[in-house]
Write an enzyme that holds these catalytic residues in place. Sequence first.
Site, mmCIF file in Angstrom:
data_model
loop_
_atom_site.group_PDB
_atom_site.id
_atom_site.type_symbol
_atom_site.label_atom_id
_atom_site.label_comp_id
_atom_site.label_asym_id
_atom_site.label_seq_id
_atom_site.Cartn_x
_atom_site.Cartn_y
_atom_site.Cartn_z
ATOM 1 N N SER A 28 0.906 -1.258 0.104
ATOM 2 C CA SER A 28 -0.039 -0.024 0.030
ATOM 3 C C SER A 28 0.802 1.275 0.107
ATOM 4 C CB SER A 28 -0.900 0.021 1.381
ATOM 5 O OG SER A 28 -0.266 -0.307 2.532
ATOM 6 N N HIS A 59 -11.019 -0.076 -3.302
ATOM 7 C CA HIS A 59 -9.748 -0.452 -4.084
ATOM 8 C C HIS A 59 -9.858 -1.652 -4.718
ATOM 9 C CE1 HIS A 59 -6.814 2.231 -1.586
ATOM 10 N NE2 HIS A 59 -7.845 2.159 -0.754
ATOM 11 N N HIS A 81 -4.651 -10.611 0.741
ATOM 12 C CA HIS A 81 -4.052 -11.244 1.825
ATOM 13 C C HIS A 81 -4.667 -12.578 2.270
ATOM 14 C CE1 HIS A 81 -2.823 -6.937 1.845
ATOM 15 N NE2 HIS A 81 -1.550 -7.476 1.921
ATOM 16 N N TYR A 83 -4.990 -13.116 5.513
ATOM 17 C CA TYR A 83 -5.793 -12.813 6.621
ATOM 18 C C TYR A 83 -7.096 -12.254 6.182
ATOM 19 C CZ TYR A 83 -3.888 -7.975 5.689
ATOM 20 O OH TYR A 83 -3.694 -6.765 4.962
ATOM 21 N N GLU A 84 -7.385 -11.906 5.034
ATOM 22 C CA GLU A 84 -8.609 -11.236 4.410
ATOM 23 C C GLU A 84 -9.516 -12.691 4.485
ATOM 24 O OE1 GLU A 84 -8.768 -8.155 1.291
ATOM 25 O OE2 GLU A 84 -6.462 -8.748 1.233
ATOM 26 N N ALA A 111 5.050 -3.726 3.524
ATOM 27 C CA ALA A 111 5.427 -3.069 4.754
ATOM 28 C C ALA A 111 5.996 -4.032 5.936
ATOM 29 C CB ALA A 111 4.350 -2.185 5.253
ATOM 30 N N MET A 207 2.956 -9.580 6.838
ATOM 31 C CA MET A 207 1.783 -10.360 6.594
ATOM 32 C C MET A 207 1.528 -10.815 5.360
ATOM 33 S SD MET A 207 -0.738 -8.286 9.378
ATOM 34 C CE MET A 207 -0.305 -7.606 10.740
ATOM 35 N N SER A 208 2.479 -10.511 4.477
ATOM 36 C CA SER A 208 2.290 -10.809 2.866
ATOM 37 C C SER A 208 3.356 -11.552 2.172
ATOM 38 C CB SER A 208 2.010 -9.718 2.455
ATOM 39 O OG SER A 208 3.271 -8.657 2.324
ATOM 40 N N ASN A 231 7.689 0.442 11.213
ATOM 41 C CA ASN A 231 7.509 0.760 12.905
ATOM 42 C C ASN A 231 8.447 -0.283 13.193
ATOM 43 O OD1 ASN A 231 5.396 -1.211 11.818
ATOM 44 N ND2 ASN A 231 5.776 -1.987 13.830
ATOM 45 N N HIS A 243 -1.953 0.816 12.548
ATOM 46 C CA HIS A 243 -2.074 0.969 10.992
ATOM 47 C C HIS A 243 -1.787 2.316 10.372
ATOM 48 C CE1 HIS A 243 -2.636 -0.647 6.903
ATOM 49 N NE2 HIS A 243 -3.493 0.282 6.836
HETATM 50 N N1 HPA Z 1 3.873 -6.740 12.257
HETATM 51 C C1 HPA Z 1 3.450 -7.341 11.195
HETATM 52 N N2 HPA Z 1 3.040 -6.671 9.892
HETATM 53 C C2 HPA Z 1 3.561 -5.672 10.037
HETATM 54 C C3 HPA Z 1 4.236 -4.762 11.091
HETATM 55 C C4 HPA Z 1 4.501 -5.548 12.066
HETATM 56 O O1 HPA Z 1 4.926 -4.810 13.170
HETATM 57 N N3 HPA Z 1 4.212 -3.359 10.326
HETATM 58 C C5 HPA Z 1 3.810 -3.670 9.192
HETATM 59 N N4 HPA Z 1 3.397 -4.869 8.734
#
Ligand code: HPA
Length: 268
Positions: A28, A59, A81, A83-84, A111, A207-208, A231, A243
């Site tokens: 994203s 989207h 993903h 998780y969806e 990310a 997560m991807s 992060n 997020h």
């Molecule tokens: N953990 C898992 N997935 C993520 C994170 C995280 O800290 N930051 C962005 N995607």
Amino acid sequence: MIVNTVEAIEVIRKRTDLVPEIALVLGSGLGNLADALTDVVTIASSDLPGYPQSTVEGHSGSLLFGRLEGRDVLFLKGRVHFYEGYDIQEVVFPISLIARLGIRNLLVTNAAGGSNPSFLPGTIMFIEDHINFGFANPLIGHPGDGPRFPDMSAPYDRDWIADARDIATGLQIRTAVGTYFWTPGPSYETPAEVRAYRTLGADAIGMSTVPEVTAARYYGLRVLGISTITNKAAGISPTALSHAEVLEVGQTVRHDLEKLIRGIVKHL
Ligand code: HPA
């Protein structure tokens, strides 16, 4: 893996006979890059039988064939993903599609949370290896026309990483290299999980990407992966994860990342 892409390919081939040199699956915040395409042919993923539809409202997915930096490229917008709630095989349908279109190079970005304490938010990390901690594998089932036991000793192409790092240096963009650790999500990790994953070798947690790259290697595609550390992972971060923070930090490095991706495409 047995995946029926026949109808989807028919729809695409009625619109374009381009065989792009590279497909880009971007995390994203990198949507602007697709706006830089010229000679664009846009195909809604909802027109492609079998293509998973994104659950994120507003989207809707699309495939953008076009030119960028003098190359024929394909942008896959509207990534889905695990998780969806999709089956793992549905998540990688786009990879089967690009392989069957004859595309040989795949660039994926994402990310991720930094579990390596020296990777501060804003770090651009080339993925040199990954750990599948989702314990879901898109290749489970009939092997189809690919190998039963695909080799994964170098999922991310080492020469391509070296070239891309040189390109980054030339653009005065600092990059790191590390191991991406996949959890299915969608909850972020607990501090104890981050400590455990760090011990296992995780530099970045996300997560991807791992399902897609596993499928891509099955098809023999050359893969380059880039994580943006958005992060510090839970427990390393002094504050709760959000997020909003992930998106915000993603935006601060967007400019560099776009420049880098353009450079990589140019020097394919
Ligand atoms: N953990 C898992 N997935 C993520 C994170 C995280 O800290 N930051 C962005 N995607």
